[in-house]
Structure formats: C-alpha cells, structure tokens
Design a protein around this motif. Structure first.
Motif, PDB file in Angstrom:
ATOM      1  N   MET A  92      26.417  31.146  42.499  1.00  7.43           N
ATOM      2  CA  MET A  92      26.232  32.455  43.389  1.00  7.43           C
ATOM      3  C   MET A  92      26.888  33.592  42.495  1.00  7.43           C
ATOM      4  SD  MET A  92      27.417  33.951  47.041  1.00  7.43           S
ATOM      5  CE  MET A  92      29.518  33.945  46.602  1.00  7.43           C
ATOM      6  N   THR A  93      25.932  34.703  42.156  1.00  2.49           N
ATOM      7  CA  THR A  93      26.393  35.830  41.203  1.00  2.49           C
ATOM      8  C   THR A  93      27.138  36.606  42.119  1.00  2.49           C
ATOM      9  OG1 THR A  93      24.568  35.442  39.837  1.00  2.49           O
ATOM     10  CG2 THR A  93      25.673  37.555  40.021  1.00  2.49           C
ATOM     11  N   THR A  94      28.489  37.142  41.877  1.00  4.65           N
ATOM     12  CA  THR A  94      29.153  38.106  42.616  1.00  4.65           C
ATOM     13  C   THR A  94      28.628  39.518  42.317  1.00  4.65           C
ATOM     14  OG1 THR A  94      30.819  38.813  40.966  1.00  4.65           O
ATOM     15  CG2 THR A  94      31.114  36.542  42.157  1.00  4.65           C
ATOM     16  N   ALA A  95      29.012  40.597  43.103  1.00  5.11           N
ATOM     17  CA  ALA A  95      28.835  41.913  43.122  1.00  5.11           C
ATOM     18  C   ALA A  95      28.950  42.355  41.508  1.00  5.11           C
ATOM     19  CB  ALA A  95      29.272  42.593  44.043  1.00  5.11           C
ATOM     20  N   ALA A  96      30.279  42.255  41.435  1.00  2.00           N
ATOM     21  CA  ALA A  96      30.797  42.756  40.033  1.00  2.00           C
ATOM     22  C   ALA A  96      29.942  42.056  38.634  1.00  2.00           C
ATOM     23  CB  ALA A  96      32.100  42.294  39.847  1.00  2.00           C
ATOM     24  N   GLU A  97      29.277  41.051  38.892  1.00  2.00           N
ATOM     25  CA  GLU A  97      28.621  40.299  37.817  1.00  2.00           C
ATOM     26  C   GLU A  97      27.334  40.878  37.746  1.00  2.00           C
ATOM     27  OE1 GLU A  97      31.263  36.310  38.586  1.00  2.00           O
ATOM     28  OE2 GLU A  97      29.237  36.168  38.838  1.00  2.00           O
ATOM     29  N   SER A  98      26.755  41.283  38.711  1.00  2.00           N
ATOM     30  CA  SER A  98      25.367  42.034  38.872  1.00  2.00           C
ATOM     31  C   SER A  98      25.060  43.275  38.571  1.00  2.00           C
ATOM     32  CB  SER A  98      24.747  41.399  40.104  1.00  2.00           C
ATOM     33  OG  SER A  98      25.223  42.092  41.058  1.00  2.00           O
ATOM     34  N   ARG A  99      26.302  44.075  38.323  1.00  2.00           N
ATOM     35  CA  ARG A  99      26.195  45.604  38.152  1.00  2.00           C
ATOM     36  C   ARG A  99      26.798  45.858  37.018  1.00  2.00           C
ATOM     37  NH1 ARG A  99      29.866  47.219  43.182  1.00  2.00           N
ATOM     38  NH2 ARG A  99      29.649  49.302  41.929  1.00  2.00           N
ATOM     39  N   PRO A 100      26.466  47.121  36.427  1.00  2.00           N
ATOM     40  CA  PRO A 100      27.304  47.742  35.035  1.00  2.00           C
ATOM     41  C   PRO A 100      28.735  47.828  35.413  1.00  2.00           C
ATOM     42  CG  PRO A 100      25.234  48.932  35.841  1.00  2.00           C
ATOM     43  CD  PRO A 100      25.419  48.144  36.985  1.00  2.00           C
ATOM     44  N   VAL A 101      29.193  47.295  34.341  1.00  2.00           N
ATOM     45  CA  VAL A 101      30.720  47.155  34.460  1.00  2.00           C
ATOM     46  C   VAL A 101      31.425  48.625  34.730  1.00  2.00           C
ATOM     47  CG1 VAL A 101      31.315  47.476  31.924  1.00  2.00           C
ATOM     48  CG2 VAL A 101      32.769  46.208  33.456  1.00  2.00           C
ATOM     49  N   GLU A 102      30.616  49.780  34.091  1.00  2.00           N
ATOM     50  CA  GLU A 102      31.249  51.078  34.326  1.00  2.00           C
ATOM     51  C   GLU A 102      31.263  51.478  35.672  1.00  2.00           C
ATOM     52  OE1 GLU A 102      27.016  51.784  32.482  1.00  2.00           O
ATOM     53  OE2 GLU A 102      28.983  50.432  32.154  1.00  2.00           O
ATOM     54  N   ASP A 103      30.327  50.913  36.659  1.00  2.00           N
ATOM     55  CA  ASP A 103      30.147  51.298  37.864  1.00  2.00           C
ATOM     56  C   ASP A 103      31.197  50.490  39.081  1.00  2.00           C
ATOM     57  OD1 ASP A 103      28.171  52.687  37.280  1.00  2.00           O
ATOM     58  OD2 ASP A 103      26.554  51.355  37.716  1.00  2.00           O
ATOM     59  N   LEU A 104      32.001  49.508  38.191  1.00  2.00           N
ATOM     60  CA  LEU A 104      32.737  48.748  39.231  1.00  2.00           C
ATOM     61  C   LEU A 104      34.188  49.397  39.597  1.00  2.00           C
ATOM     62  CD1 LEU A 104      32.423  45.341  37.466  1.00  2.00           C
ATOM     63  CD2 LEU A 104      31.216  46.132  39.334  1.00  2.00           C
ATOM     64  N   VAL A 105      34.542  49.091  40.678  1.00  2.00           N
ATOM     65  CA  VAL A 105      35.731  49.750  41.394  1.00  2.00           C
ATOM     66  C   VAL A 105      36.868  48.579  40.901  1.00  2.00           C
ATOM     67  CG1 VAL A 105      37.220  50.310  43.348  1.00  2.00           C
ATOM     68  CG2 VAL A 105      34.821  51.034  43.094  1.00  2.00           C
ATOM     69  N   VAL A 106      37.837  49.040  40.024  1.00  2.00           N
ATOM     70  CA  VAL A 106      38.746  47.891  39.597  1.00  2.00           C
ATOM     71  C   VAL A 106      40.056  48.109  40.339  1.00  2.00           C
ATOM     72  CG1 VAL A 106      40.148  46.937  37.541  1.00  2.00           C
ATOM     73  CG2 VAL A 106      37.739  47.823  37.500  1.00  2.00           C
ATOM     74  N   GLY A 107      40.556  46.846  41.039  1.00  2.00           N
ATOM     75  CA  GLY A 107      41.731  47.018  41.754  1.00  2.00           C
ATOM     76  C   GLY A 107      42.673  46.164  40.811  1.00  2.00           C
ATOM     77  N   VAL A 108      43.900  46.903  40.640  1.00  2.46           N
ATOM     78  CA  VAL A 108      45.170  46.152  39.934  1.00  2.46           C
ATOM     79  C   VAL A 108      46.250  45.930  40.943  1.00  2.46           C
ATOM     80  CG1 VAL A 108      46.462  46.455  38.061  1.00  2.46           C
ATOM     81  CG2 VAL A 108      44.696  47.867  37.914  1.00  2.46           C
ATOM     82  N   LEU A 109      46.268  44.471  41.329  1.00  2.00           N
ATOM     83  CA  LEU A 109      47.460  44.024  41.946  1.00  2.00           C
ATOM     84  C   LEU A 109      48.594  43.890  41.448  1.00  2.00           C
ATOM     85  CD1 LEU A 109      45.052  41.157  43.749  1.00  2.00           C
ATOM     86  CD2 LEU A 109      45.253  43.501  44.165  1.00  2.00           C
ATOM     87  N   GLY A 110      49.430  44.556  41.882  1.00  2.00           N
ATOM     88  CA  GLY A 110      50.898  44.588  41.006  1.00  2.00           C
ATOM     89  C   GLY A 110      50.835  45.813  40.272  1.00  2.00           C
ATOM     90  N   GLY A 111      50.078  46.816  40.496  1.00  2.00           N
ATOM     91  CA  GLY A 111      49.933  47.606  39.693  1.00  2.00           C
ATOM     92  C   GLY A 111      50.999  48.847  39.526  1.00  2.00           C
ATOM     93  N   THR A 112      52.002  48.649  40.243  1.00  2.53           N
ATOM     94  CA  THR A 112      53.374  49.538  39.748  1.00  2.53           C
ATOM     95  C   THR A 112      54.020  49.065  38.801  1.00  2.53           C
ATOM     96  OG1 THR A 112      54.588  48.483  41.581  1.00  2.53           O
ATOM     97  CG2 THR A 112      53.179  50.451  42.314  1.00  2.53           C
ATOM     98  N   GLY A 113      53.875  47.665  38.182  1.00  2.00           N
ATOM     99  CA  GLY A 113      54.764  47.294  37.195  1.00  2.00           C
ATOM    100  C   GLY A 113      54.144  47.707  35.784  1.00  2.00           C
ATOM    101  N   PRO A 114      55.020  47.581  34.796  1.00  2.00           N
ATOM    102  CA  PRO A 114      54.228  47.892  33.746  1.00  2.00           C
ATOM    103  C   PRO A 114      53.082  47.477  33.020  1.00  2.00           C
ATOM    104  CG  PRO A 114      56.670  47.361  33.173  1.00  2.00           C
ATOM    105  CD  PRO A 114      56.231  46.706  34.457  1.00  2.00           C
ATOM    106  N   GLN A 115      53.007  46.353  33.188  1.00  2.00           N
ATOM    107  CA  GLN A 115      51.308  45.939  32.682  1.00  2.00           C
ATOM    108  C   GLN A 115      50.351  46.321  33.362  1.00  2.00           C
ATOM    109  OE1 GLN A 115      51.365  44.206  29.976  1.00  2.00           O
ATOM    110  NE2 GLN A 115      49.550  43.463  29.531  1.00  2.00           N
ATOM    111  N   GLY A 116      50.423  46.116  34.658  1.00  2.00           N
ATOM    112  CA  GLY A 116      49.543  46.933  35.822  1.00  2.00           C
ATOM    113  C   GLY A 116      49.275  48.351  35.616  1.00  2.00           C
ATOM    114  N   ARG A 117      50.339  49.045  35.564  1.00  2.00           N
ATOM    115  CA  ARG A 117      50.272  50.658  35.246  1.00  2.00           C
ATOM    116  C   ARG A 117      49.572  50.791  34.173  1.00  2.00           C
ATOM    117  NH1 ARG A 117      55.527  51.513  36.164  1.00  2.00           N
ATOM    118  NH2 ARG A 117      56.042  51.712  33.841  1.00  2.00           N
TER     119      ARG A 117
END
Length: 233
Positions: free
Chosen positions: A1-26
């Motif tokens: 099964m193809t995911t929504a992210a895999e079927s759309r242009p990458v620039e249109d994706l909403v990217v979530g960063v889990l643990g985004g308050t740490g140095p790497q995520g930020r």
C-alpha cells in the motif's frame, strides 16, 4: 500500500518532528521551515512545543524567501496531523514514545534519526539495541508504518546555524520500502547542500547509526562538526 506521503510531491507534505524541542529536532525543523516545508513540532510538553515552534518560525523567516509555517503541539497531536514524521526523541524514551503513537502513525512514513549512544571516561560508544538498531526497534513498534532511518549524521549545531546557508554532506537513507526511501531522499535533498543517498535495507541501520559515534570522536579531536559525503554517486 502506498502512503499519502509517498504519492504526493515532497514539498507539499506536512512534516512532524517528534521530540522537536531537542537540538536535533529543532535543527531539522528550522532548516525544513526555511525552505518552505510545513512543519509541526511535537513534544511531551505541548506548551513548550508551541513556544519553540514560534522561535523556530521566527528564525526560519529571516532566511526564507517565502512563507514559513511552523506550529507546535503534543507528540500525539503532531503524529496524527503530519503526513510524514521524523523521530528525534532521546534514545532513553524512544520505545515508550513510539509505543503510544502506533495508531496515529499508521499508514505514514516515519523517519527515525535516533542514535543509541552512551558516554564513559573513554568517550562515546554504541549502546546495544535488542532489535539490532533503533530504526528496527521503531519498525517493530510501528508495524503499520513505513519506517526509514535517516538524518543521523547531521550536526545539530550546524542545522541550527542559519548563518551558514548550506550544509556540506549527504544523508544516508535505509529502509525496506522503495517509495518511502525515495520520499525521504527527496526530503533530504530539499536542504541546501545536501543529498539523500540510499544505503540499504533496514537491517543495515545498525552501522549507519553507529557511524555517528565515529563522527562524535572526530568532532572532539578536531573541534569540528563533521558530516558524511559519499563519492562517485
């Protein structure tokens, strides 16, 4: 099964960063936002995530030539709202965090950049992971997601330093689903100066994660922020 992210242009994706308050995520969040990616920044503390998201948006806007979109919330909310999620939580909380997010991350590409690293009097060393690697642990905990390993070798300090418009280096990408690794390679390629390079199946994630420890040792000896560049590709 193809995911929504895999079927759309990458620039249109909403990217979530889990643990985004740490140095790497930020750092990943600010670089992605600066090139126009819509970013959701997650944390165990939603208020803290919103505070950091506002800071990240302000910094990204200073170098972006277009619209900047960064919002913060709980890891749970971000996992549910994102098209693609990047896991940047501390290794100590990795398994517990993902175990609670299997449902909202189902059917999505999940990128793991967590390194199992410890320190002692001799310096940095690799921690053993029962599943073989942190990325494989993520895959076991998220059976309905397309798990990919990437972004391990990027210096958090360089990512956050927007006075340097480009970062000279490659992102080694491992995964078992071609469409998912292609998507993550394309996302990495949005960062100026960087490429996403396919580096094998998930079973090869252990040595990719462990190479970060070698880079930490390089950095300590040479007072640098070393990365990886793959030649002849």
């Amino acid at each position: 099964m193809t995911t929504a992210a895999e079927s759309r242009p990458v620039e249109d994706l909403v990217v979530g960063v889990l643990g985004g308050t740490g140095p790497q995520g930020r750092g990943l969040a600010v670089r992605l936002a600066a090139v126009g990616q819509r970013v959701l920044l997650g944390s165990r503390d939603a208020d803290r995530a919103r505070e950091v998201a506002e800071e990240v948006a302000g910094r990204a806007a200073t170098v972006s030539g277009g619209e900047v979109s960064v919002q913060g919330g709980s890891n749970l909310d971000v996992a549910g709202a994102a098209d693609l999620a990047i896991v940047a939580v501390p290794y100590a909380g990795h398994a517990a965090t993902l175990a609670e997010l299997a449902a909202p991350l189902a059917g999505k590409v999940v990128v793991d950049c967590v390194v199992p690293m410890g320190f002692d009097e001799l310096g940095a060393f690799v921690l053993d992971v029962e599943e073989g690697s942190v990325t494989q642990q993520a895959a076991a905990l998220l059976p309905d997601s397309d798990v990919v390993g990437a972004f391990h070798h990027l210096s958090a300090r360089l990512l956050e330093d927007l006075s340097q418009p480009t970062i000279d280096g490659d992102v080694m990408v491992v995964g078992d689903v071609r469409a998912a690794t292609d998507t993550v390679q394309a996302l990495a390629g949005r960062l100026p100066g960087m490429r996403g390079i396919y580096a094998g199946r998930l079973r090869n994630a252990r040595q990719v994660e462990a190479l970060t420890i070698n880079l930490v040792s390089v950095n300590r000896r040479y007072k640098a922020h070393a990365g990886i560049r793959v030649t002849d590709v």
